[in-house]
Design an enzyme around this catalytic site. Structure first.
Site, PDB file in Angstrom:
ATOM      1  NE  ARG A  92      -0.646  -0.007   4.947  1.00 43.60           N
ATOM      2  CZ  ARG A  92      -1.100   0.438   6.103  1.00 43.60           C
ATOM      3  NH1 ARG A  92      -2.202   1.166   6.151  1.00 43.60           N
ATOM      4  NH2 ARG A  92      -0.477   0.155   7.238  1.00 43.60           N
ATOM      5  NE  ARG A  98      -0.700  -3.525   7.146  1.00 46.48           N
ATOM      6  CZ  ARG A  98      -0.873  -2.982   8.374  1.00 46.48           C
ATOM      7  NH1 ARG A  98      -2.067  -2.942   8.931  1.00 46.48           N
ATOM      8  NH2 ARG A  98       0.168  -2.488   9.025  1.00 46.48           N
ATOM      9  CD  GLN A 112       1.442 -16.532  -6.144  1.00 52.60           C
ATOM     10  OE1 GLN A 112       1.567 -16.358  -4.944  1.00 52.60           O
ATOM     11  NE2 GLN A 112       2.127 -15.826  -7.034  1.00 52.60           N
ATOM     12  CB  VAL A 129       4.541 -11.921   3.653  1.00 55.01           C
ATOM     13  CG1 VAL A 129       5.069 -10.538   4.007  1.00 55.01           C
ATOM     14  CG2 VAL A 129       5.265 -12.995   4.462  1.00 55.01           C
ATOM     15  N   GLY A 130       2.045 -11.131   1.818  1.00 56.04           N
ATOM     16  CA  GLY A 130       1.427 -10.104   0.955  1.00 56.04           C
ATOM     17  C   GLY A 130       0.085  -9.659   1.514  1.00 56.04           C
ATOM     18  CG  ASP A 159       1.162  -6.794  13.220  1.00 56.67           C
ATOM     19  OD1 ASP A 159       1.385  -5.676  12.740  1.00 56.67           O
ATOM     20  OD2 ASP A 159       0.734  -7.744  12.536  1.00 56.67           O
ATOM     21  NE  ARG A 162       5.598  -3.008  12.671  1.00 55.90           N
ATOM     22  CZ  ARG A 162       4.958  -2.983  11.507  1.00 55.90           C
ATOM     23  NH1 ARG A 162       3.655  -3.209  11.456  1.00 55.90           N
ATOM     24  NH2 ARG A 162       5.615  -2.719  10.395  1.00 55.90           N
ATOM     25  CG  HIS A 187      -0.846  -7.433   9.123  1.00 60.00           C
ATOM     26  ND1 HIS A 187      -0.004  -6.911  10.083  1.00 60.00           N
ATOM     27  CD2 HIS A 187      -0.378  -6.983   7.940  1.00 60.00           C
ATOM     28  CE1 HIS A 187       0.934  -6.178   9.498  1.00 60.00           C
ATOM     29  NE2 HIS A 187       0.727  -6.196   8.198  1.00 60.00           N
TER      30      HIS A 187
HETATM   31  P1  NAD Z   1       7.546  -4.759  -3.521  1.00 55.02           P
HETATM   32  O1  NAD Z   1       6.632  -4.022  -4.438  1.00 55.02           O
HETATM   33  O2  NAD Z   1       8.885  -4.203  -3.224  1.00 55.02           O
HETATM   34  O3  NAD Z   1       7.752  -6.237  -4.043  1.00 55.02           O
HETATM   35  C1  NAD Z   1       6.677  -7.027  -4.433  1.00 55.02           C
HETATM   36  C2  NAD Z   1       7.202  -7.937  -5.528  1.00 55.02           C
HETATM   37  O4  NAD Z   1       6.171  -8.860  -5.847  1.00 55.02           O
HETATM   38  C3  NAD Z   1       7.550  -7.190  -6.835  1.00 55.02           C
HETATM   39  O5  NAD Z   1       8.867  -7.497  -7.211  1.00 55.02           O
HETATM   40  C4  NAD Z   1       6.521  -7.712  -7.832  1.00 55.02           C
HETATM   41  O6  NAD Z   1       7.047  -7.822  -9.146  1.00 55.02           O
HETATM   42  C5  NAD Z   1       6.206  -9.081  -7.233  1.00 55.02           C
HETATM   43  N1  NAD Z   1       4.921  -9.640  -7.653  1.00 55.02           N
HETATM   44  C6  NAD Z   1       3.766  -9.006  -7.897  1.00 55.02           C
HETATM   45  N2  NAD Z   1       2.824  -9.874  -8.290  1.00 55.02           N
HETATM   46  C7  NAD Z   1       3.405 -11.100  -8.268  1.00 55.02           C
HETATM   47  C8  NAD Z   1       2.947 -12.396  -8.581  1.00 55.02           C
HETATM   48  N3  NAD Z   1       1.701 -12.613  -9.016  1.00 55.02           N
HETATM   49  N4  NAD Z   1       3.818 -13.429  -8.472  1.00 55.02           N
HETATM   50  C9  NAD Z   1       5.087 -13.222  -8.059  1.00 55.02           C
HETATM   51  N5  NAD Z   1       5.578 -12.004  -7.762  1.00 55.02           N
HETATM   52  C10 NAD Z   1       4.742 -10.963  -7.860  1.00 55.02           C
HETATM   53  O7  NAD Z   1       6.716  -4.997  -2.144  1.00 55.02           O
HETATM   54  P2  NAD Z   1       7.298  -5.460  -0.734  1.00 55.02           P
HETATM   55  O8  NAD Z   1       7.667  -4.266   0.057  1.00 55.02           O
HETATM   56  O9  NAD Z   1       8.279  -6.550  -0.921  1.00 55.02           O
HETATM   57  O10 NAD Z   1       5.940  -6.027  -0.072  1.00 55.02           O
HETATM   58  C11 NAD Z   1       5.328  -7.187  -0.554  1.00 55.02           C
HETATM   59  C12 NAD Z   1       3.990  -7.395   0.148  1.00 55.02           C
HETATM   60  O11 NAD Z   1       4.187  -7.660   1.533  1.00 55.02           O
HETATM   61  C13 NAD Z   1       3.044  -6.199   0.090  1.00 55.02           C
HETATM   62  O12 NAD Z   1       1.708  -6.639  -0.154  1.00 55.02           O
HETATM   63  C14 NAD Z   1       3.170  -5.601   1.474  1.00 55.02           C
HETATM   64  O13 NAD Z   1       2.040  -4.834   1.827  1.00 55.02           O
HETATM   65  C15 NAD Z   1       3.273  -6.853   2.299  1.00 55.02           C
HETATM   66  N6  NAD Z   1       3.792  -6.714   3.662  1.00 55.02           N
HETATM   67  C16 NAD Z   1       3.209  -7.472   4.629  1.00 55.02           C
HETATM   68  C17 NAD Z   1       3.675  -7.395   5.926  1.00 55.02           C
HETATM   69  C18 NAD Z   1       3.025  -8.206   7.027  1.00 55.02           C
HETATM   70  O14 NAD Z   1       3.354  -7.956   8.195  1.00 55.02           O
HETATM   71  N7  NAD Z   1       2.154  -9.149   6.756  1.00 55.02           N
HETATM   72  C19 NAD Z   1       4.737  -6.553   6.236  1.00 55.02           C
HETATM   73  C20 NAD Z   1       5.327  -5.799   5.220  1.00 55.02           C
HETATM   74  C21 NAD Z   1       4.828  -5.882   3.921  1.00 55.02           C
HETATM   75  C1  LMR Z   2       3.464  -3.416   7.792  1.00 54.10           C
HETATM   76  O1  LMR Z   2       2.766  -3.716   8.763  1.00 54.10           O
HETATM   77  O2  LMR Z   2       4.513  -2.754   7.896  1.00 54.10           O
HETATM   78  C2  LMR Z   2       3.069  -3.913   6.427  1.00 54.10           C
HETATM   79  O3  LMR Z   2       1.851  -4.605   6.480  1.00 54.10           O
HETATM   80  C3  LMR Z   2       3.068  -2.839   5.398  1.00 54.10           C
HETATM   81  C4  LMR Z   2       1.871  -1.921   5.563  1.00 54.10           C
HETATM   82  O4  LMR Z   2       1.161  -1.727   4.580  1.00 54.10           O
HETATM   83  O5  LMR Z   2       1.678  -1.398   6.649  1.00 54.10           O
END
Ligand code: NAD
Ligand code: LMR
Length: 323
Positions: A92, A98, A112, A129-130, A159, A162, A187
């Protein structure tokens, strides 16, 4: 020498991927005696960037890294996978929640989920994670019909960490002194970091902090930490997220010594709707996540558990066509 285990990471050329792969290859996830094969998935447009990451992995000459596969074909990436980290998804930006990502990201997890079902090891463990991670995890497990829901988990250890850090900072102790804290639910900004059962050393946390600090400062600080990082960095957390993902998989695989927080499918524990992916206090043993069902919750807690459950039910309704 142990047989290598296959670890799939999606979104491997992204920010979190870059902060994660080198640590996995060095043994931080599964142990320094466990050889690994990395199977990296990216979209075709990011394959060039992924080539660069693979070159850097080679240039580390990691003793435990047996092989690296980089591909844009899910069936190849998930083939025989023992552990899958589903990171590939859009992050985001400022001002977004989110769940605003559901439309952009949800569909990734249907395909997937099916590909994991058809190509991964039957004992695979999958961490989502996404974002929005809980509901994406639900989509994934519902599309992996031959696997058990318990094989899927969503990430809330970030979280949890944190919350531990905030409480340790407030009470002036090292993070090691904080125990039995838990983060419940989604989350998202409705998550509930609970202190009723938490201890600092052997003292109940709520004897050391004011209830007003807990309710008005601590809970919102943990709920909003992701957004605060986006405001400061201009992009979402990456190193701390990668660290949490590695920790989640290590604890799931090798076991916990204390309670932590993970998103896992509800079987009705604490009256949470069965089938949704909800973060609970958990321990892990023998590769299994066990929800700690022994907590005594007061009305304040129950109200917050319900609030975050309601949001998860709304998210589930919004993506029911993907289930
Ligand atoms: P980013 O944009 O740097 O990397 C995401 C990667 O995923 C890119 O390289 C993109 O090409 C790839 N991608 C997109 N669609 C895809 C698919 N269908 N198959 C394979 N690869 C694909 O983002 P990031 O900072 O690495 O974050 C990734 C995700 O993790 C985000 O959704 C973010 O919000 C989430 N996130 C979750 C948490 C959590 O605590 N759960 C924490 C941080 C980030
Ligand atoms: C986080 O908690 O840092 C990740 O989920 C990224 C976000 O969108 O906050």
């Amino acid at each position: 020498m142990k047989e290598p285990l296959r670890i799939t990471v999606t979104g491997a050329a992204g920010q979190i991927g870059y902060a994660m792969l080198f640590r996995i290859a060095s043994g931080e996830m599964l142990g320094v005696d466990q050889p690994v094969t990395l199977q990296l998935l990216e979209i075709p447009q990011a394959m060039n960037a992924l080539d660069g990451v693979v070159m850097e992995l080679q240039d580390c000459a990691f003793p435990l890294l047996q092989r690296v596969v980089s591909t844009s074909r899910p069936e190849e990436a998930f083939s025989g996978a023992d552990f899958v980290l589903l990171v590939g998804a859009r992050p985001r930006g400022p001002g977004m929640e989110r769940k605003d990502l559901l439309e952009a990201n949800g569909a990734i997890f249907t395909g997937q989920g099916k590909a994991i079902n058809d190509h991964a090891s039957k004992n695979v463990r999958v961490l989502v994670v996404g974002n929005p991670a809980n509901t994406n995890c639900l989509i994934t497990l519902q599309n992996a019909r031959d696997l058990q829901p318990e094989q899927f988990s969503s990430m809330t250890i970030l979280d949890h960490n944190r919350a531990v850090a905030q409480l340790a900072g407030k009470t002036g102790v090292h993070v090691d002194a904080v125990h039995d804290l838990a983060v419940w639910g989604n989350h998202s900004s409705t998550m509930f970091p609970e202190l009723l059962s938490a201890k600092v050393g052997s003292t109940p946390a709520l004897e050391l902090v004011d209830f007003e600090w807990y309710r008005d400062k601590f809970i919102p600080a943990v709920q909003q930490r992701g957004a605060e990082i986006i405001r400061a960095r201009g992009s979402s957390s990456a190193a701390s997220a990668a660290n949490a993902a590695i920790q989640h998989m290590r604890l799931w695989s090798l076991g916990t010594t204390t309670v932590t927080s993970m998103g896992t499918v509800s079987c009705g524990e604490y009256d949470i709707t069965e089938g949704i992916v909800y973060s609970f206090p958990v321990t892990c043993r023998a590769g299994k996540i066990d929800i700690d069902t022994s907590r005594k919750l007061d009305d304040f807690c129950v109200e917050r558990l319900r609030l975050t459950e309601k949001e998860l039910l709304e998210e589930r309704d919004a993506i029911k066509h993907l289930l």
